[in-house]
Write a protein that holds these residues in place. Sequence first.
Motif, PDB file in Angstrom:
ATOM      1  N   ILE A   1       0.837  -1.131  -0.005  1.00 19.65           N
ATOM      2  CA  ILE A   1       0.030  -0.029   0.181  1.00 19.65           C
ATOM      3  C   ILE A   1       0.900   1.345   0.136  1.00 19.65           C
ATOM      4  O   ILE A   1       0.797   2.175  -0.850  1.00 19.65           O
ATOM      5  N   GLY A   2       1.819   1.222   0.667  1.00 20.74           N
ATOM      6  CA  GLY A   2       2.937   2.355   0.901  1.00 20.74           C
ATOM      7  C   GLY A   2       3.623   2.670  -0.406  1.00 20.74           C
ATOM      8  O   GLY A   2       3.639   3.792  -0.985  1.00 20.74           O
ATOM      9  N   LEU A   3       3.801   1.484  -1.104  1.00 20.50           N
ATOM     10  CA  LEU A   3       4.619   1.657  -2.438  1.00 20.50           C
ATOM     11  C   LEU A   3       3.840   1.859  -3.537  1.00 20.50           C
ATOM     12  O   LEU A   3       4.060   2.712  -4.507  1.00 20.50           O
ATOM     13  N   MET A   4       2.411   1.612  -3.451  1.00 23.89           N
ATOM     14  CA  MET A   4       1.469   2.032  -4.444  1.00 23.89           C
ATOM     15  C   MET A   4       1.392   3.431  -4.569  1.00 23.89           C
ATOM     16  O   MET A   4       1.193   4.448  -5.487  1.00 23.89           O
ATOM     17  N   ALA A   5       1.267   4.225  -3.302  1.00 22.32           N
ATOM     18  CA  ALA A   5       1.049   5.592  -3.059  1.00 22.32           C
ATOM     19  C   ALA A   5       2.313   6.233  -3.737  1.00 22.32           C
ATOM     20  O   ALA A   5       2.403   7.394  -4.143  1.00 22.32           O
ATOM     21  N   PHE A   6       3.741   5.745  -3.515  1.00 19.85           N
ATOM     22  CA  PHE A   6       4.903   6.023  -4.051  1.00 19.85           C
ATOM     23  C   PHE A   6       4.731   6.311  -5.642  1.00 19.85           C
ATOM     24  O   PHE A   6       4.994   7.177  -6.312  1.00 19.85           O
ATOM     25  N   GLU A   7       4.071   4.946  -6.014  1.00 17.35           N
ATOM     26  CA  GLU A   7       3.991   5.020  -7.588  1.00 17.35           C
ATOM     27  C   GLU A   7       3.154   6.028  -8.340  1.00 17.35           C
ATOM     28  O   GLU A   7       3.429   6.819  -8.983  1.00 17.35           O
ATOM     29  N   LYS A   8       2.091   6.129  -7.406  1.00 17.51           N
ATOM     30  CA  LYS A   8       1.150   7.237  -7.810  1.00 17.51           C
ATOM     31  C   LYS A   8       1.703   8.827  -7.685  1.00 17.51           C
ATOM     32  O   LYS A   8       1.743   9.521  -8.529  1.00 17.51           O
ATOM     33  N   TYR A   9       2.346   8.898  -6.573  1.00 17.68           N
ATOM     34  CA  TYR A   9       3.107  10.297  -6.317  1.00 17.68           C
ATOM     35  C   TYR A   9       4.211  10.537  -7.569  1.00 17.68           C
ATOM     36  O   TYR A   9       4.366  11.518  -8.245  1.00 17.68           O
ATOM     37  N   ILE A  10       5.109   9.670  -7.770  1.00 15.87           N
ATOM     38  CA  ILE A  10       6.073   9.858  -8.741  1.00 15.87           C
ATOM     39  C   ILE A  10       5.471   9.766  -9.962  1.00 15.87           C
ATOM     40  O   ILE A  10       5.946  10.743 -11.017  1.00 15.87           O
ATOM     41  N   GLU A  11       4.599   8.993 -10.570  1.00 19.52           N
ATOM     42  CA  GLU A  11       4.020   9.072 -11.842  1.00 19.52           C
ATOM     43  C   GLU A  11       3.025  10.451 -11.975  1.00 19.52           C
ATOM     44  O   GLU A  11       3.200  11.136 -13.118  1.00 19.52           O
ATOM     45  N   GLY A  12       2.557  10.870 -10.886  1.00 21.56           N
ATOM     46  CA  GLY A  12       2.046  12.154 -11.090  1.00 21.56           C
ATOM     47  C   GLY A  12       2.817  13.226 -11.331  1.00 21.56           C
ATOM     48  O   GLY A  12       2.584  14.117 -11.929  1.00 21.56           O
ATOM     49  N   LYS A  13       4.200  13.190 -10.745  1.00 22.48           N
ATOM     50  CA  LYS A  13       5.188  14.356 -11.112  1.00 22.48           C
ATOM     51  C   LYS A  13       5.993  13.979 -12.221  1.00 22.48           C
ATOM     52  O   LYS A  13       6.483  14.989 -12.885  1.00 22.48           O
ATOM     53  N   LEU A  14       6.412  12.775 -12.480  1.00 17.45           N
ATOM     54  CA  LEU A  14       7.408  12.490 -13.514  1.00 17.45           C
ATOM     55  C   LEU A  14       7.072  11.414 -14.406  1.00 17.45           C
ATOM     56  O   LEU A  14       7.938  10.662 -15.143  1.00 17.45           O
ATOM     57  N   GLY A  15       5.590  11.432 -14.758  1.00 15.42           N
ATOM     58  CA  GLY A  15       5.091  10.364 -15.401  1.00 15.42           C
ATOM     59  C   GLY A  15       5.536   9.961 -16.764  1.00 15.42           C
ATOM     60  O   GLY A  15       5.711   9.069 -17.240  1.00 15.42           O
ATOM     61  N   SER A  16       5.887  11.207 -17.317  1.00 14.96           N
ATOM     62  CA  SER A  16       6.329  11.147 -18.773  1.00 14.96           C
ATOM     63  C   SER A  16       7.752  10.797 -19.034  1.00 14.96           C
ATOM     64  O   SER A  16       8.115  10.196 -19.900  1.00 14.96           O
TER      65      SER A  16
ATOM     66  N   GLY B   1       8.646  11.331  -2.237  1.00 11.84           N
ATOM     67  CA  GLY B   1       8.228   9.841  -2.425  1.00 11.84           C
ATOM     68  C   GLY B   1       8.463   9.090  -1.375  1.00 11.84           C
ATOM     69  O   GLY B   1       7.480   8.358  -0.997  1.00 11.84           O
ATOM     70  N   PHE B   2       9.572   9.068  -0.997  1.00 14.67           N
ATOM     71  CA  PHE B   2      10.075   7.936   0.126  1.00 14.67           C
ATOM     72  C   PHE B   2       9.531   8.285   1.559  1.00 14.67           C
ATOM     73  O   PHE B   2       8.829   7.571   2.139  1.00 14.67           O
ATOM     74  N   LYS B   3       9.452   9.631   1.617  1.00 11.70           N
ATOM     75  CA  LYS B   3       8.497   9.877   2.942  1.00 11.70           C
ATOM     76  C   LYS B   3       6.975   9.400   2.756  1.00 11.70           C
ATOM     77  O   LYS B   3       6.466   8.760   3.757  1.00 11.70           O
ATOM     78  N   ILE B   4       6.395   9.561   1.444  1.00 10.81           N
ATOM     79  CA  ILE B   4       5.212   9.104   1.477  1.00 10.81           C
ATOM     80  C   ILE B   4       5.083   7.516   1.763  1.00 10.81           C
ATOM     81  O   ILE B   4       4.085   7.171   2.251  1.00 10.81           O
ATOM     82  N   ILE B   5       5.965   7.003   1.334  1.00 16.77           N
ATOM     83  CA  ILE B   5       5.992   5.414   1.520  1.00 16.77           C
ATOM     84  C   ILE B   5       5.807   5.156   3.017  1.00 16.77           C
ATOM     85  O   ILE B   5       5.072   4.371   3.360  1.00 16.77           O
ATOM     86  N   SER B   6       6.749   5.760   3.755  1.00 18.21           N
ATOM     87  CA  SER B   6       6.655   5.405   5.317  1.00 18.21           C
ATOM     88  C   SER B   6       5.212   6.058   5.822  1.00 18.21           C
ATOM     89  O   SER B   6       4.789   5.357   6.578  1.00 18.21           O
ATOM     90  N   GLN B   7       4.792   7.107   5.453  1.00 12.00           N
ATOM     91  CA  GLN B   7       3.781   7.822   5.936  1.00 12.00           C
ATOM     92  C   GLN B   7       2.577   6.725   5.925  1.00 12.00           C
ATOM     93  O   GLN B   7       1.943   6.350   6.610  1.00 12.00           O
ATOM     94  N   VAL B   8       2.335   6.447   4.484  1.00 11.97           N
ATOM     95  CA  VAL B   8       1.268   5.571   4.046  1.00 11.97           C
ATOM     96  C   VAL B   8       1.307   4.295   4.591  1.00 11.97           C
ATOM     97  O   VAL B   8       0.307   3.673   5.309  1.00 11.97           O
ATOM     98  N   GLN B   9       2.356   3.489   4.810  1.00  7.65           N
ATOM     99  CA  GLN B   9       2.872   2.394   5.258  1.00  7.65           C
ATOM    100  C   GLN B   9       2.322   2.373   6.770  1.00  7.65           C
ATOM    101  O   GLN B   9       1.547   1.470   7.166  1.00  7.65           O
ATOM    102  N   ARG B  10       3.031   3.223   7.559  1.00  8.48           N
ATOM    103  CA  ARG B  10       2.685   3.256   9.068  1.00  8.48           C
ATOM    104  C   ARG B  10       1.173   3.270   9.192  1.00  8.48           C
ATOM    105  O   ARG B  10       0.724   2.783  10.113  1.00  8.48           O
TER     106      ARG B  10
END
Length: 339
Positions: free
Chosen positions: A46-61, A264-273
């Motif tokens: 779940i944490g990693l999926m939030a990372f995927e969403k965040y990174i692709e939202g910012k740098l998806g191209s 994005g790494f901070k988001i992984i930790s927050q969402v995972q926790r």
Amino acid sequence: MRGIRNILIGTMTLGLATLFTGCGDQNQREIIRISHNQAADHPTNIGLMAFEKYIEGKLGSKYDVQIFPNELLGSQVNTVELTQTGAINFTVASNAILESFDDVYQVFNLPYLFSSPQHYHAVMDNETIIEPIFKSTAKSGFEAVAWLDAGTRNFYTVNKPINSPEDLKGMKIRVQQSASNIRMMQLLGGSATPMGFGEVYTALQQGVIDGAENNELALTSNKHGEVCKYYSYDMHQMVPDIVIGNERFLSNLTPEEREIFDQGFKIISQVQREAWEDSVETAKAQAKEMNVQFLYPDVSAFKEKVLPLHQEVIEANPKLKPIYEKIQEVGKNLGGEDK
Ligand code: GCU
């Protein structure tokens, strides 16, 4: 028959080649591969999926983040190696595994290092302690970028309740592939059987081992509670999971990209926790429905057996001493019990 076999082999080879050769689609987006060994509904995923969403939202191209759960790319030991070589970009590894790649990580494998979950979180969230460790492994080909809560590790067994260390005598207990864990089991009187996480269910079912040790989610998410009916809260370790990234990949990011990745790494930790907090209680309730009994033995009897390991490890690896002392200090400042 042969023709079909050749086509299949050809397809598989092509699949693997695509898997490990950078760009995947017509836009030439760079694929970022992240491996872990948990199920898709686990807090880690779940944490990693939030990372995927965040990174692709910012740098998806530019980047296509792909997550491979369930040991699809191999056990943690294999995927740490794949991360070191750059065949994949990130993996989630238990701190237990990391100590054989860089011995600074031995410190977080010490049993009863933390006196409470508050102490554990305060240390792992303390940047002055953690940052230098996370950055110290460039020579080993990786950098740690986030830690994930993996709860408290306790013993669980197929059919013999563990109420004291004496009950472990002669029992074959699966441990992670780490010298510290093997030594810990020796001190507790059990027989350590190291193996990868994905092999544990079958080993329990076939009687190759009598039990294992892990957090409560192993009973449900990994279904070990189908076979093991006793879970004993001896609370021997709080071992974090660590997200590590390939050193070359990280150092080739532009400063702007690195800033986005760091967020994005901070988001992984927050969402995972957040996901973790509920998941332990849910797992416990589900395990009770699977007829797993939860036991609450006298923790001090276990602690007494393994505390000599602290001295042993620090004497053998003196660079850990200042880190160990800082960890103790954080505990004292929180008003936690002394060791
Ligand atoms: C926990 C931890 C994993 C680890 C596993 C194990 O589930 O989160 O990272 O691999 O324990 O015991 O191997």
